[in-house]
Motif scaffolding. Sequence first.
Motif, mmCIF file in Angstrom:
data_model
loop_
_atom_site.group_PDB
_atom_site.id
_atom_site.type_symbol
_atom_site.label_atom_id
_atom_site.label_comp_id
_atom_site.label_asym_id
_atom_site.label_seq_id
_atom_site.Cartn_x
_atom_site.Cartn_y
_atom_site.Cartn_z
ATOM 1 N N UNK A 83 0.824 -1.206 0.000
ATOM 2 C CA UNK A 83 0.000 0.000 0.000
ATOM 3 C C UNK A 83 0.860 1.259 0.000
ATOM 4 N N UNK A 84 2.169 1.099 0.154
ATOM 5 C CA UNK A 84 3.040 2.271 0.158
ATOM 6 C C UNK A 84 3.131 2.844 -1.245
ATOM 7 N N UNK A 85 2.642 4.037 -1.434
ATOM 8 C CA UNK A 85 2.644 4.581 -2.794
ATOM 9 C C UNK A 85 4.041 5.010 -3.188
ATOM 10 N N UNK A 86 4.596 4.503 -4.270
ATOM 11 C CA UNK A 86 5.918 4.967 -4.669
ATOM 12 C C UNK A 86 5.918 6.422 -5.134
ATOM 13 N N UNK A 87 5.173 6.753 -6.175
ATOM 14 C CA UNK A 87 5.324 8.130 -6.643
ATOM 15 C C UNK A 87 4.584 9.096 -5.737
ATOM 16 N N UNK A 134 7.674 27.539 -16.479
ATOM 17 C CA UNK A 134 6.445 27.640 -17.265
ATOM 18 C C UNK A 134 5.599 26.395 -16.994
ATOM 19 N N UNK A 135 4.336 26.441 -17.419
ATOM 20 C CA UNK A 135 3.431 25.320 -17.144
ATOM 21 C C UNK A 135 3.963 24.011 -17.731
ATOM 22 N N UNK A 136 4.495 24.083 -18.947
ATOM 23 C CA UNK A 136 5.043 22.877 -19.577
ATOM 24 C C UNK A 136 6.536 22.767 -19.275
ATOM 25 N N UNK A 137 6.856 22.341 -18.073
ATOM 26 C CA UNK A 137 8.268 22.251 -17.703
ATOM 27 C C UNK A 137 8.690 20.790 -17.582
ATOM 28 N N UNK A 138 9.989 20.592 -17.515
ATOM 29 C CA UNK A 138 10.497 19.236 -17.381
ATOM 30 C C UNK A 138 10.549 18.795 -15.929
ATOM 31 N N UNK A 139 10.799 17.500 -15.749
ATOM 32 C CA UNK A 139 10.887 16.961 -14.395
ATOM 33 C C UNK A 139 12.163 16.144 -14.223
ATOM 34 N N UNK A 140 12.594 16.070 -12.983
ATOM 35 C CA UNK A 140 13.727 15.221 -12.622
ATOM 36 C C UNK A 140 13.228 14.166 -11.647
ATOM 37 N N UNK A 193 11.067 13.073 -22.728
ATOM 38 C CA UNK A 193 9.687 13.418 -23.090
ATOM 39 C C UNK A 193 9.183 12.611 -24.278
ATOM 40 N N UNK A 194 9.729 11.409 -24.462
ATOM 41 C CA UNK A 194 9.223 10.623 -25.589
ATOM 42 C C UNK A 194 8.040 9.745 -25.173
ATOM 43 N N UNK A 195 7.087 9.660 -26.096
ATOM 44 C CA UNK A 195 5.917 8.791 -25.947
ATOM 45 C C UNK A 195 5.923 7.869 -27.157
ATOM 46 N N UNK A 196 5.970 6.572 -26.936
ATOM 47 C CA UNK A 196 6.065 5.646 -28.059
ATOM 48 C C UNK A 196 4.979 4.595 -28.000
ATOM 49 N N UNK A 197 4.580 4.128 -29.188
ATOM 50 C CA UNK A 197 3.687 2.983 -29.283
ATOM 51 C C UNK A 197 4.301 2.030 -30.303
ATOM 52 N N UNK A 198 3.737 0.856 -30.448
ATOM 53 C CA UNK A 198 4.304 -0.112 -31.377
ATOM 54 C C UNK A 198 3.190 -0.888 -32.075
ATOM 55 N N UNK A 199 2.577 -0.218 -33.069
ATOM 56 C CA UNK A 199 1.419 -0.827 -33.742
ATOM 57 C C UNK A 199 1.758 -2.137 -34.452
ATOM 58 N N UNK A 206 6.523 10.745 -15.479
ATOM 59 C CA UNK A 206 5.555 11.722 -14.957
ATOM 60 C C UNK A 206 4.143 11.482 -15.496
ATOM 61 N N UNK A 207 4.023 10.794 -16.635
ATOM 62 C CA UNK A 207 2.686 10.446 -17.136
ATOM 63 C C UNK A 207 2.008 9.454 -16.189
ATOM 64 N N UNK A 208 2.813 8.586 -15.555
ATOM 65 C CA UNK A 208 2.249 7.648 -14.577
ATOM 66 C C UNK A 208 1.805 8.390 -13.319
ATOM 67 N N UNK A 209 2.599 9.354 -12.910
ATOM 68 C CA UNK A 209 2.237 10.160 -11.749
ATOM 69 C C UNK A 209 0.905 10.864 -12.008
ATOM 70 N N UNK A 210 0.757 11.324 -13.253
ATOM 71 C CA UNK A 210 -0.468 12.031 -13.614
ATOM 72 C C UNK A 210 -1.674 11.085 -13.528
ATOM 73 N N UNK A 211 -1.492 9.856 -14.010
ATOM 74 C CA UNK A 211 -2.570 8.860 -13.945
ATOM 75 C C UNK A 211 -2.905 8.543 -12.487
ATOM 76 N N UNK A 212 -1.873 8.361 -11.680
ATOM 77 C CA UNK A 212 -2.089 8.067 -10.264
ATOM 78 C C UNK A 212 -2.838 9.224 -9.597
#
Length: 213
Positions: free
Chosen positions: A14-18, A35-41, A75-81, A169-175
Motif C-alpha cells: 500500500x506504500x505509494x511509490x510516486x 512555465x506550465x510545460x516544464x520538465x521533471x527530474x 519526453x518521448x511517448x512511443x507505441x508499437x502498432x 511523470x505520465x504515470x504520476x499524472x494517472x495516479x
Amino acid sequence: MSAGLRRFTSGSSATPPPEPEPVAERCEMCGAEVVAEHGHLVDVEHRSLLCACRPCYLLFTQPAAGGGRYRAVPDRYLCDPEHPLTTVEWESLGIPVGATFFLRGDGDDAGTAAFYPSPAGATECLLDLGAWAALTTEHPLLAAAQPDVEAILIHSTRDEVEYFLVPIDACYQLVGTVRLYWKGFDGGQEARERIDELFGELRSRALPLRREA
Ligand SMILES: [Zn+2]
Ligand SMILES: [Zn+2]
C-alpha cells in the motif's frame, strides 16, 4: 535490483511509490519560476519527482557515470502498432486491473515491477517475471523503457489492449487522476472519463517505435 527500485518496491504494497506532483510552479533545484510545460527530474534516492527549469533539466539529461541522484525525465511517448498485445497475452501476466504501469530499476540485475493506480496511490501488484520476459521478446517496446525515468503503461479494456512507453511523470499524472476522482468500487463515471481522456492524449501523442534497419 538497484537501491532505488528496492526502496520503491519494498515495504507494504500500500506504500505509494510516486509522490504527487508538487503544486509550486518553481524549479525545485534553483528556485527559478517555471512555465506550465516544464520538465521533471526523478530523485532516485527518494523516489520523488521534482519540477525543473530548462537549465537544471538539461544538467541531468546525460546520465552521470555510476548513476547520480537526479535523472531528467525524457519526453518521448512511443507505441508499437506492429506488435499489438492480444488479450490472451495480457492475461498471461495475471494482472486483474485495467491500467498498469511497469517500471524497471537500474543495474544489470534490476527487475521489473508492476503498479496500478488506486485511490490510495500507486499500488504494487504481483508480476510473473517469466511471463513478462516472454512478452518482451515478442514486443520490443516493452523492454525499451529507460530505468527509473520511463515506464510501460498498459491499458486493457474488455476487447482491446493498448500499451505505450511513457515518461514516468505520465504515470504520476494517472495516479493523481485516480486519487482525485475515484469513487466507490468501480471508480464511477467521472473517474472513467478522466482516465479515458488521459489515454486519448497518449494515443494522439505516441509515435511508432522506430525500427532498426
Ligand atoms: Zn532550475
Ligand atoms: Zn512539475
